[in-house]
Design an enzyme around this catalytic site. Structure first.
Site, PDB file in Angstrom:
ATOM      1  N   SER A  55     134.076   6.856  73.693  1.00 39.48           N
ATOM      2  CA  SER A  55     135.039   7.691  72.988  1.00 39.48           C
ATOM      3  C   SER A  55     134.585   9.149  72.890  1.00 39.48           C
ATOM      4  O   SER A  55     134.206   9.731  73.892  1.00 39.48           O
ATOM      5  CB  SER A  55     135.298   7.080  71.619  1.00 39.48           C
ATOM      6  OG  SER A  55     136.587   7.411  71.210  1.00 39.48           O
ATOM      7  N   HIS A  58     140.323  -0.238  72.114  1.00 40.69           N
ATOM      8  CA  HIS A  58     139.397   0.884  72.166  1.00 40.69           C
ATOM      9  C   HIS A  58     138.048   0.413  71.624  1.00 40.69           C
ATOM     10  O   HIS A  58     137.893   0.233  70.414  1.00 40.69           O
ATOM     11  CB  HIS A  58     139.963   1.998  71.281  1.00 40.69           C
ATOM     12  CG  HIS A  58     139.186   3.272  71.311  1.00 40.69           C
ATOM     13  ND1 HIS A  58     139.098   4.055  72.434  1.00 40.69           N
ATOM     14  CD2 HIS A  58     138.460   3.902  70.354  1.00 40.69           C
ATOM     15  CE1 HIS A  58     138.358   5.125  72.157  1.00 40.69           C
ATOM     16  NE2 HIS A  58     137.962   5.055  70.904  1.00 40.69           N
TER      17      HIS A  58
HETATM   18  C1  GTR Z   1     140.113   9.609  68.064  1.00 41.47           C
HETATM   19  C2  GTR Z   1     140.282  10.793  68.965  1.00 41.47           C
HETATM   20  C3  GTR Z   1     139.844  10.461  70.359  1.00 41.47           C
HETATM   21  C4  GTR Z   1     138.556   9.660  70.421  1.00 41.47           C
HETATM   22  C5  GTR Z   1     138.326   8.754  69.230  1.00 41.47           C
HETATM   23  C6  GTR Z   1     136.890   8.298  68.957  1.00 41.47           C
HETATM   24  O1  GTR Z   1     140.566   9.839  66.789  1.00 41.47           O
HETATM   25  O2  GTR Z   1     141.617  11.170  68.942  1.00 41.47           O
HETATM   26  O3  GTR Z   1     139.792  11.625  71.157  1.00 41.47           O
HETATM   27  O4  GTR Z   1     137.474  10.472  70.633  1.00 41.47           O
HETATM   28  O5  GTR Z   1     138.750   9.306  68.048  1.00 41.47           O
HETATM   29  O6  GTR Z   1     135.934   9.019  69.177  1.00 41.47           O
HETATM   30  O7  GTR Z   1     136.751   7.175  68.466  1.00 41.47           O
END
Ligand code: GTR
Length: 402
Positions: free
Chosen positions: A242, A383
């Site tokens: 991420s 995710h």
């Molecule tokens: C989210 C963000 C992403 C990603 C994510 C993370 O809120 O929009 O770009 O980086 O966080 O790091 O878990």
């Protein structure tokens, strides 16, 4: 007065609702041309290295992540704990405080390093920042817990790291908490390295970004690994999930000591193409996380298509080193197709070095990794970073970094 207040409330809510329009329909993405990666004068790998690569690195520096300072002059370490019987007796763990400047009041990073016990020669190592503190990456009770992040439980993110399994496969693992170098908030720069080391690094806080600092921290971890005799510093694989995947890519673009690179669900500002209107947008990332990129990047909020580059060019900066981009089916926010297409569009540079790219032109079915020197997979699920992902990264490392 009331009227003014009402007016500003209405404007604010209009602005907010404008920001909240996110597209998840492939038919609406459009087909914008990508900024040109290889200009006509770049015909060989030597041309790429000599002229185009530095030019592109400079574009990302000026418009997006900011400068990347070098190694500070006065780093020093304090070994805090060594356990020769870690992870059920399979590993040696070492915890080292790496001070980034002179004296014991200097900013520091706490490094946790695991190395397999059973080995006759220096081992390759996977590295990456962690989100919640070293003590969350495994249930290992020897890990020192920092007061500031104490509330998060020991081993809370074990399933994301799987240290014991990585060790069993013959790899080491090294990490530090990203907040050590800059807390992840819009004010984080005030207490982090950007502010505290501006004189030492001769760099103003606004000249770089939070992602820039996290990436730079990974380079400092690399400096330390080069001094560890049981680490094969020529086979350090940088990883990140991420936002930390964004940092890993930027670190590898600047620091070619990282021998291979893994971006997991890094999305917008990472491996995904910014010009595609799908999932997270440039406007949203810059509004929600204003500290992640430099101020100059905000001029592209409403019009990412006018950027002089896109993220395929960041991936191309990794060449000819092995590159793995991983997405997940339910992680539409990161735009899996945009990640695939960026990896695909980086291929011409790998080809200059006579390396095969992905070998396919369309995004593969879930759980079917594709490619060779550049690889891609779309894991079924959310995710996250799971053992399925690590298994692929380990296979990739064994094949491309034998
Ligand atoms: C989210 C963000 C992403 C990603 C994510 C993370 O809120 O929009 O770009 O980086 O966080 O790091 O878990």
């Amino acid at each position: 007065m009331k009227k003014i207040l009402l007016f500003s409330l209405v404007t604010l809510s209009l602005q907010l609702s404008a920001q909240e329009v996110f597209n998840y329909d492939e038919a609406k993405v459009g087909n914008l041309p990508l900024p040109v990666l290889l200009t006509p004068d770049v015909k060989t790998a030597a041309d790429w290295k000599r002229s185009r690569r530095p030019e592109i690195l400079q574009l990302f520096t000026t418009h997006m992540y900011g400068v990347y300072p070098g190694k500070p002059a006065h780093m020093h370490t304090l070994v805090q704990r060594i356990d020769s019987n870690a992870l059920g007796g399979t590993a040696i763990s070492k915890q080292v405080r790496l001070f980034l400047a002179k004296g014991d009041q200097a900013p520091f990073m706490d490094i946790l390093l695991y190395l397999p016990k059973k080995t006759s020669k220096p081992v390759p190592v996977f590295i990456g920042c962690n989100f919640l503190g070293n003590h969350t990456i495994s249930g290992d009770t020897n890990i020192l817990v920092k007061q500031v992040i104490n509330p998060v439980a020991l081993g809370f993110q074990e399933r994301r790291w799987e240290a014991a399994k990585i060790i069993e496969k013959g790899y080491g693992l090294a990490t530090f908490h990203y907040g050590d170098v800059e807390p992840d908030s819009s004010n984080g720069w005030k207490t982090g390295v950007r502010s505290r080391m501006q004189e030492e690094l001769k760099t103003a806080p606004e000249a770089w970004s939070a992602i820039g600092v996290w990436a730079w921290g990974l380079s400092r971890l690399m400096d330390h690994l080069e001094t560890e005799k049981n680490v094969d510093a020529k086979r350090v694989i940088i990883t990140g999930h991420s936002r930390l995947g964004k940092a890993a890519l930027w670190a590898a673009a600047n620091d070619t000591r990282f021998a291979a690179v893994v971006s997991n669900n890094s999305g917008e500002g990472g491996a995904a193409l910014s010009t595609r209107w799908f999932g997270e947008t440039t406007l949203r990332i810059n509004t929600r996380f204003p500290h992640w990129f430099i101020a100059a990047y905000k001029q592209y909020n409403e019009k990412p298509e006018t950027l002089p580059f896109d993220q395929h060019m960041l991936l191309a900066l990794i060449a000819p080193r092995p590159l793995y981009v991983a997405s997940a089916t339910e992680d539409l926010w990161t735009d899996p197709t945009g990640e695939f297409l960026a990896a695909k569009a980086a291929e011409p540079v790998y080809k200059l070095f006579k390396y095969e790219g992905l070998g396919v032109s369309a995004i593969p079915a879930p759980d079917h990794p594709v490619g060779k020197r550049i690889r891609y997979h779309l894991r079924t699920g959310k995710h996250d970073i799971l053992w399925y992902d690590w298994e692929q990264f380990i296979r990739f490392a064994k094949e491309e970094l034998p």
